[in-house]
Design a protein around this motif. Structure first.
Motif, PDB file in Angstrom:
ATOM      1  N   ASP A  41      59.821  43.534  27.190  1.00  0.00           N
ATOM      2  CA  ASP A  41      59.804  43.367  28.638  1.00  0.00           C
ATOM      3  C   ASP A  41      60.421  42.048  29.112  1.00  0.00           C
ATOM      4  O   ASP A  41      61.447  42.042  29.752  1.00  0.00           O
ATOM      5  N   GLU A  42      59.823  40.889  28.780  1.00  0.00           N
ATOM      6  CA  GLU A  42      60.324  39.654  29.357  1.00  0.00           C
ATOM      7  C   GLU A  42      60.678  38.551  28.362  1.00  0.00           C
ATOM      8  O   GLU A  42      61.626  37.830  28.550  1.00  0.00           O
ATOM      9  N   SER A  43      59.888  38.389  27.317  1.00  0.00           N
ATOM     10  CA  SER A  43      60.077  37.245  26.424  1.00  0.00           C
ATOM     11  C   SER A  43      60.300  37.698  24.989  1.00  0.00           C
ATOM     12  O   SER A  43      59.819  38.748  24.584  1.00  0.00           O
ATOM     13  N   ILE A  44      61.020  36.869  24.234  1.00  0.00           N
ATOM     14  CA  ILE A  44      61.312  37.199  22.845  1.00  0.00           C
ATOM     15  C   ILE A  44      61.515  35.898  22.061  1.00  0.00           C
ATOM     16  O   ILE A  44      61.960  34.894  22.612  1.00  0.00           O
ATOM     17  N   MET A  45      61.161  35.926  20.788  1.00  0.00           N
ATOM     18  CA  MET A  45      61.437  34.817  19.874  1.00  0.00           C
ATOM     19  C   MET A  45      62.663  35.198  19.052  1.00  0.00           C
ATOM     20  O   MET A  45      62.731  36.314  18.527  1.00  0.00           O
ATOM     21  N   VAL A  46      63.606  34.287  18.943  1.00  0.00           N
ATOM     22  CA  VAL A  46      64.843  34.546  18.209  1.00  0.00           C
ATOM     23  C   VAL A  46      65.052  33.437  17.189  1.00  0.00           C
ATOM     24  O   VAL A  46      64.933  32.253  17.517  1.00  0.00           O
ATOM     25  N   ALA A  47      65.341  33.816  15.963  1.00  0.00           N
ATOM     26  CA  ALA A  47      65.666  32.857  14.909  1.00  0.00           C
ATOM     27  C   ALA A  47      67.027  33.212  14.331  1.00  0.00           C
ATOM     28  O   ALA A  47      67.414  34.380  14.317  1.00  0.00           O
ATOM     29  N   ALA A  48      67.741  32.222  13.895  1.00  0.00           N
ATOM     30  CA  ALA A  48      69.047  32.463  13.291  1.00  0.00           C
ATOM     31  C   ALA A  48      69.244  31.529  12.108  1.00  0.00           C
ATOM     32  O   ALA A  48      68.742  30.400  12.109  1.00  0.00           O
ATOM     33  N   VAL A  49      69.946  32.034  11.123  1.00  0.00           N
ATOM     34  CA  VAL A  49      70.378  31.232   9.983  1.00  0.00           C
ATOM     35  C   VAL A  49      71.870  31.460   9.810  1.00  0.00           C
ATOM     36  O   VAL A  49      72.352  32.581   9.938  1.00  0.00           O
ATOM     37  N   ALA A  50      72.589  30.376   9.561  1.00  0.00           N
ATOM     38  CA  ALA A  50      74.042  30.480   9.453  1.00  0.00           C
ATOM     39  C   ALA A  50      74.565  29.419   8.501  1.00  0.00           C
ATOM     40  O   ALA A  50      73.887  28.430   8.229  1.00  0.00           O
ATOM     41  N   TRP A  51      75.778  29.645   8.038  1.00  0.00           N
ATOM     42  CA  TRP A  51      76.412  28.735   7.093  1.00  0.00           C
ATOM     43  C   TRP A  51      77.794  28.384   7.607  1.00  0.00           C
ATOM     44  O   TRP A  51      78.560  29.249   7.992  1.00  0.00           O
ATOM     45  N   SER A  52      78.105  27.095   7.591  1.00  0.00           N
ATOM     46  CA  SER A  52      79.411  26.603   7.982  1.00  0.00           C
ATOM     47  C   SER A  52      80.276  26.450   6.734  1.00  0.00           C
ATOM     48  O   SER A  52      79.858  25.813   5.776  1.00  0.00           O
ATOM     49  N   PHE A  53      81.468  27.033   6.763  1.00  0.00           N
ATOM     50  CA  PHE A  53      82.358  26.979   5.610  1.00  0.00           C
ATOM     51  C   PHE A  53      83.408  25.880   5.730  1.00  0.00           C
ATOM     52  O   PHE A  53      84.158  25.640   4.813  1.00  0.00           O
ATOM     53  N   GLU A  54      83.470  25.216   6.886  1.00  0.00           N
ATOM     54  CA  GLU A  54      84.392  24.095   7.045  1.00  0.00           C
ATOM     55  C   GLU A  54      83.762  22.843   6.457  1.00  0.00           C
ATOM     56  O   GLU A  54      82.543  22.737   6.365  1.00  0.00           O
ATOM     57  N   LYS A  55      84.578  21.883   6.095  1.00  0.00           N
ATOM     58  CA  LYS A  55      84.061  20.640   5.527  1.00  0.00           C
ATOM     59  C   LYS A  55      83.567  19.747   6.642  1.00  0.00           C
ATOM     60  O   LYS A  55      84.231  19.625   7.642  1.00  0.00           O
ATOM     61  N   PRO A  56      82.430  19.111   6.548  1.00  0.00           N
ATOM     62  CA  PRO A  56      81.453  19.259   5.485  1.00  0.00           C
ATOM     63  C   PRO A  56      80.666  20.555   5.660  1.00  0.00           C
ATOM     64  O   PRO A  56      80.251  20.909   6.760  1.00  0.00           O
ATOM     65  N   ARG A  57      80.470  21.279   4.571  1.00  0.00           N
ATOM     66  CA  ARG A  57      79.713  22.522   4.618  1.00  0.00           C
ATOM     67  C   ARG A  57      78.277  22.218   5.014  1.00  0.00           C
ATOM     68  O   ARG A  57      77.717  21.204   4.598  1.00  0.00           O
ATOM     69  N   ALA A  58      77.692  23.138   5.814  1.00  0.00           N
ATOM     70  CA  ALA A  58      76.348  22.862   6.318  1.00  0.00           C
ATOM     71  C   ALA A  58      75.578  24.151   6.540  1.00  0.00           C
ATOM     72  O   ALA A  58      76.153  25.217   6.781  1.00  0.00           O
ATOM     73  N   PHE A  59      74.272  24.038   6.463  1.00  0.00           N
ATOM     74  CA  PHE A  59      73.330  25.112   6.768  1.00  0.00           C
ATOM     75  C   PHE A  59      72.826  24.875   8.186  1.00  0.00           C
ATOM     76  O   PHE A  59      72.419  23.774   8.533  1.00  0.00           O
ATOM     77  N   HIS A  60      72.874  25.925   9.019  1.00  0.00           N
ATOM     78  CA  HIS A  60      72.408  25.837  10.401  1.00  0.00           C
ATOM     79  C   HIS A  60      71.248  26.807  10.578  1.00  0.00           C
ATOM     80  O   HIS A  60      71.263  27.920  10.047  1.00  0.00           O
ATOM     81  N   SER A  61      70.255  26.427  11.373  1.00  0.00           N
ATOM     82  CA  SER A  61      69.207  27.362  11.767  1.00  0.00           C
ATOM     83  C   SER A  61      68.680  26.955  13.124  1.00  0.00           C
ATOM     84  O   SER A  61      68.768  25.792  13.520  1.00  0.00           O
ATOM     85  N   HIS A  62      68.173  27.936  13.857  1.00  0.00           N
ATOM     86  CA  HIS A  62      67.511  27.622  15.112  1.00  0.00           C
ATOM     87  C   HIS A  62      66.424  28.645  15.400  1.00  0.00           C
ATOM     88  O   HIS A  62      66.437  29.761  14.889  1.00  0.00           O
ATOM     89  N   LEU A  63      65.478  28.225  16.188  1.00  0.00           N
ATOM     90  CA  LEU A  63      64.368  29.058  16.627  1.00  0.00           C
ATOM     91  C   LEU A  63      64.255  28.877  18.132  1.00  0.00           C
ATOM     92  O   LEU A  63      64.099  27.751  18.613  1.00  0.00           O
ATOM     93  N   ASP A  64      64.380  29.970  18.893  1.00  0.00           N
ATOM     94  CA  ASP A  64      64.370  29.912  20.353  1.00  0.00           C
ATOM     95  C   ASP A  64      63.317  30.836  20.939  1.00  0.00           C
ATOM     96  O   ASP A  64      63.052  31.911  20.398  1.00  0.00           O
ATOM     97  N   TYR A  65      62.760  30.425  22.050  1.00  0.00           N
ATOM     98  CA  TYR A  65      61.924  31.280  22.890  1.00  0.00           C
ATOM     99  C   TYR A  65      62.772  31.608  24.113  1.00  0.00           C
ATOM    100  O   TYR A  65      63.215  30.707  24.826  1.00  0.00           O
TER     101      TYR A  65
END
Length: 117
Positions: A41-65
């Motif tokens: 209906d109105e609200s949701i929790m969203v999480a994401a995990v991602a990987w950057s392949f450009e230098k410097p390589r990095a792990f990304h994550s976020h958690l949103d309401y």
């Protein structure tokens, strides 16, 4: 590495206690997956995990309401939802790690028939 695994567990913890499930893909830089759980209906929790392949390589994550405002117009049978949210972002590379605040803002469009893959 322990910090990345701990953060991933923290991101996925709220997702296991809610109802409703969405899965998505993140294309571009970084590339990854997103998971969303919550009532439709109105609200949701969203999480994401991602990987950057450009230098410097990095792990990304976020958690949103995210809070949605849905509208349906007479022009089209599809449903449009505007959303605004608050979240936390984490980025870990080989040289340093960062944490920050996110303010996601966007528009979603839902078609009357589901996409079957």
């Amino acid at each position: 590495m322990k910090m990345v695994i701990s953060w991933l567990g923290f991101c996925l913890l709220p997702l296991t206690i809610a109802s409703g499930f969405e899965i998505g893909a993140i294309f571009g830089e970084p590339t990854g997956i997103s998971l969303g759980l919550g009532p439709a209906d109105e609200s949701i929790m969203v999480a994401a995990v991602a990987w950057s392949f450009e230098k410097p390589r990095a792990f990304h994550s976020h958690l949103d309401y995210l809070h949605h405002w849905r509208t349906s117009g007479p022009i089209t049978p599809s449903l449009t939802a505007y959303y605004l949210g608050l979240g936390v972002r984490f980025k870990a590379s080989e040289t340093k790690s960062r944490i920050g605040i996110r303010l996601p803002l966007g528009v979603e469009t839902y078609k009357p028939k589901p996409l079957v893959v």
